[in-house]
Design a protein around this motif. Structure first.
Motif, PDB file in Angstrom:
ATOM      1  N   THR A 147       0.843  -1.196   0.000  1.00 16.51           N
ATOM      2  CA  THR A 147       0.000   0.000   0.000  1.00 16.51           C
ATOM      3  C   THR A 147       0.877   1.244   0.000  1.00 16.51           C
ATOM      4  OG1 THR A 147      -1.610  -1.227   1.306  1.00 16.51           O
ATOM      5  CG2 THR A 147      -1.889   1.150   1.201  1.00 16.51           C
ATOM      6  N   GLY A 148       0.405   2.295  -0.667  1.00 16.13           N
ATOM      7  CA  GLY A 148       1.173   3.534  -0.721  1.00 16.13           C
ATOM      8  C   GLY A 148       2.011   3.616  -1.976  1.00 16.13           C
ATOM      9  N   SER A 149       3.024   4.473  -1.938  1.00 20.39           N
ATOM     10  CA  SER A 149       3.875   4.687  -3.113  1.00 20.39           C
ATOM     11  C   SER A 149       5.334   4.731  -2.683  1.00 20.39           C
ATOM     12  CB  SER A 149       3.499   6.004  -3.804  1.00 20.39           C
ATOM     13  OG  SER A 149       3.812   7.108  -2.965  1.00 20.39           O
ATOM     14  N   ASP A 150       6.208   4.947  -3.652  1.00 26.12           N
ATOM     15  CA  ASP A 150       7.634   5.037  -3.338  1.00 26.12           C
ATOM     16  C   ASP A 150       7.928   6.174  -2.370  1.00 26.12           C
ATOM     17  OD1 ASP A 150       8.151   2.891  -4.958  1.00 26.12           O
ATOM     18  OD2 ASP A 150       8.711   4.088  -6.705  1.00 26.12           O
ATOM     19  N   ALA A 151       7.045   7.173  -2.340  1.00 25.52           N
ATOM     20  CA  ALA A 151       7.247   8.301  -1.434  1.00 25.52           C
ATOM     21  C   ALA A 151       7.230   7.863   0.024  1.00 25.52           C
ATOM     22  CB  ALA A 151       6.167   9.361  -1.662  1.00 25.52           C
ATOM     23  N   ASN A 152       6.636   6.720   0.304  1.00 27.08           N
ATOM     24  CA  ASN A 152       6.591   6.211   1.669  1.00 27.08           C
ATOM     25  C   ASN A 152       7.877   5.508   2.071  1.00 27.08           C
ATOM     26  OD1 ASN A 152       3.402   5.629   0.604  1.00 27.08           O
ATOM     27  ND2 ASN A 152       3.683   6.838   2.450  1.00 27.08           N
ATOM     28  N   ASP A 154      10.433   2.954   3.120  1.00 28.43           N
ATOM     29  CA  ASP A 154      10.265   1.644   3.754  1.00 28.43           C
ATOM     30  C   ASP A 154       9.142   1.635   4.780  1.00 28.43           C
ATOM     31  OD1 ASP A 154      12.385   0.595   2.308  1.00 28.43           O
ATOM     32  OD2 ASP A 154      13.864   1.206   3.817  1.00 28.43           O
ATOM     33  N   ALA A 155       8.439   2.753   4.930  1.00 26.99           N
ATOM     34  CA  ALA A 155       7.404   2.833   5.960  1.00 26.99           C
ATOM     35  C   ALA A 155       6.134   2.119   5.516  1.00 26.99           C
ATOM     36  CB  ALA A 155       7.087   4.299   6.270  1.00 26.99           C
ATOM     37  N   VAL A 157       2.092   1.363   5.274  1.00 28.47           N
ATOM     38  CA  VAL A 157       0.907   2.216   5.231  1.00 28.47           C
ATOM     39  C   VAL A 157      -0.300   1.357   5.603  1.00 28.47           C
ATOM     40  CG1 VAL A 157      -0.582   3.657   3.808  1.00 28.47           C
ATOM     41  CG2 VAL A 157       1.895   3.712   3.462  1.00 28.47           C
ATOM     42  N   ARG A 221       5.304  -1.144  -4.836  1.00 28.08           N
ATOM     43  CA  ARG A 221       4.225  -0.187  -4.635  1.00 28.08           C
ATOM     44  C   ARG A 221       3.940   0.557  -5.931  1.00 28.08           C
ATOM     45  NH1 ARG A 221       6.308   2.029   1.263  1.00 28.08           N
ATOM     46  NH2 ARG A 221       4.651   1.042   2.482  1.00 28.08           N
TER      47      ARG A 221
END
Length: 408
Positions: A147-152, A154-155, A157, A221
């Motif tokens: 879930t999410g995108s590369d902007a996240n 390693d965190a 979501v 992602r």
């Protein structure tokens, strides 16, 4: 509500989402559901979201139409009384829905000694008995890392929708009816366990994701892009956002036509040697080429124009609304639609309540029933299910073993 399961009696000893939603679905199809809580309320009695007065909208929503019995379950006498309710005679009774541990006073082995054909439907976290709920199961299966995108980075979501809780509740309702049907045929009861982990694992396996991971590794992602087909969010010229998806050939051709992109797409297909109409996967593979083109086309149109051209060409799309805005503006979700009844709730608030999600064509829907006040039906249930006299019920009240709802 539809009176399809009239006569079926379910005793619920549960909290949170999965098991209470199982009983809710059964109630919405006509079953009598008796929810038993400790005096003062169970673990979810004050769960958020709360009204300004501190009442749980969550509890009101998941317990609509149920009967409430309040018993002091910390005392052996209270547990014995609950056992009598669960195992009371009658061909349509003897069904327990719970999310309490397999071991303890609600173990199927103990209860079935009082009624051999007892059906126990037990929602669990993990199949081995360890505790877990939607977010911990989801985390362990890796979904938050997709879930999410590369902007996240390693965190993880977390998803706001507790999908495994809701699916487990629905599956448990289905399993309850399957077990009851089997009892009608064979005379045998039994225990059915529905672990969230098994629902989650089976769902991912059924969608091919376990095979995918074993073959090619974890899926990266993709942000808001629809995996394996064409789909993403786009912004209109007046700042609105729409979700557009094209899974079928008809949806794709409708999208291309509605945005006057036929010549442009034909040229891209010729240059790449592909057919987007025939292969939805190709649309995903070349999404970096297609997204900017569609983005510019939608970005040149107002929301009203997008709605017109998309609806004229059977495009699969939807606006991005907040829930508050959706209730106010979206006709399909407005209170007053068949799904909803506006009713008064125990919190003192009046707002739309959802009934059965399925529509049985040709049958009249009965009105949605409000959730009970805690202990509202204690005396009624003790009298009707256990045939206790008013004097005996009075003694139970006097000893503090049971409680009723306060008089208004």
């Amino acid at each position: 509500m539809y009176p399809l399961l009239t006569g079926l009696r379910i005793v619920e000893c549960a909290s949170f989402i999965a098991a209470p939603s199982c009983s809710l679905y059964l109630q919405q199809l006509g079953a009598e559901v008796i929810r038993v809580d400790p005096i003062g309320g169970g673990a979810d009695f004050k769960r958020w979201p709360l009204s300004k007065g501190g009442d749980s909208y969550y509890w009101e929503g998941l317990n609509k139409g149920k009967k409430s019995v309040a018993i002091d379950l910390a005392r052996p006498e209270g547990r014995q009384l609950l056992t009598q309710l669960i195992t009371a005679p009658g061909k349509d009774g003897g069904i327990l829905v719970t999310n309490l541990p397999k071991e303890g006073f609600l173990s199927h082995e103990r209860l079935s000694k009082h009624r051999e054909d007892l059906i126990t439907v037990r929602v669990m976290g993990w199949g081995d008995g360890d505790s877990g709920f939607d977010y911990t199961v989801n985390a362990a299966l890796g979904v938050p890392f997709v879930t999410g995108s590369d902007a996240n980075g390693d965190a993880p979501v977390n998803h706001v929708l507790p999908a495994w809780d809701l699916l487990s509740g629905a599956y448990a309702a289905f399993a309850t009816l399957a077990a009851e049907r089997n009892r009608l045929r064979t005379g045998r009861g039994g225990e059915v366990t529905v672990p969230l982990s098994d629902i989650a694992f089976s769902a991912l396996a059924n969608m091919g994701q376990i095979a995918e991971v074993m073959d090619t590794g974890d899926r990266p992602r993709y942000g808001n892009a629809l995996y394996g087909a064409f789909g993403r969010d786009f912004r209109t010229s007046d700042g609105e956002r729409v979700m557009v998806a094209a899974i079928t050939p008809k949806q794709w051709s409708g999208l291309v036509k509605s945005l006057d992109l036929v010549p442009t797409i034909q040229q891209i297909e010729k240059d790449l040697g592909v057919s987007f109409a025939r292969d939805e996967g190709t649309r995903f593979t070349h999404r970096d080429t297609l997204f900017p083109i569609v983005e510019r086309a939608i970005g040149a149109l107002t929301m009203d124009r997008v709605r017109t051209v998309f609806d004229e060409n059977a495009v699969c799309w939807g606006p991005y609304f907040t829930l508050k805005r959706a209730i106010a503006e979206y006709p399909r979700l407005k209170p007053g639609a068949p799904l909803f009844d506006e009713i008064d709730h125990p919190s003192g608030h009046r707002y739309p309540a959802a009934g059965a999600a399925a529509t049985f064509v040709g049958m009249d829907r009965e009105r949605v029933q409000r959730a009970p006040h805690l202990g509202e039906h204690t005396d009624e249930v003790l009298a009707s299910v256990l045939s206790l006299s008013s004097a005996r019920i009075g003694e139970l009240h006097a000893s503090g073993l049971v409680a009723s709802a306060p008089s208004n």
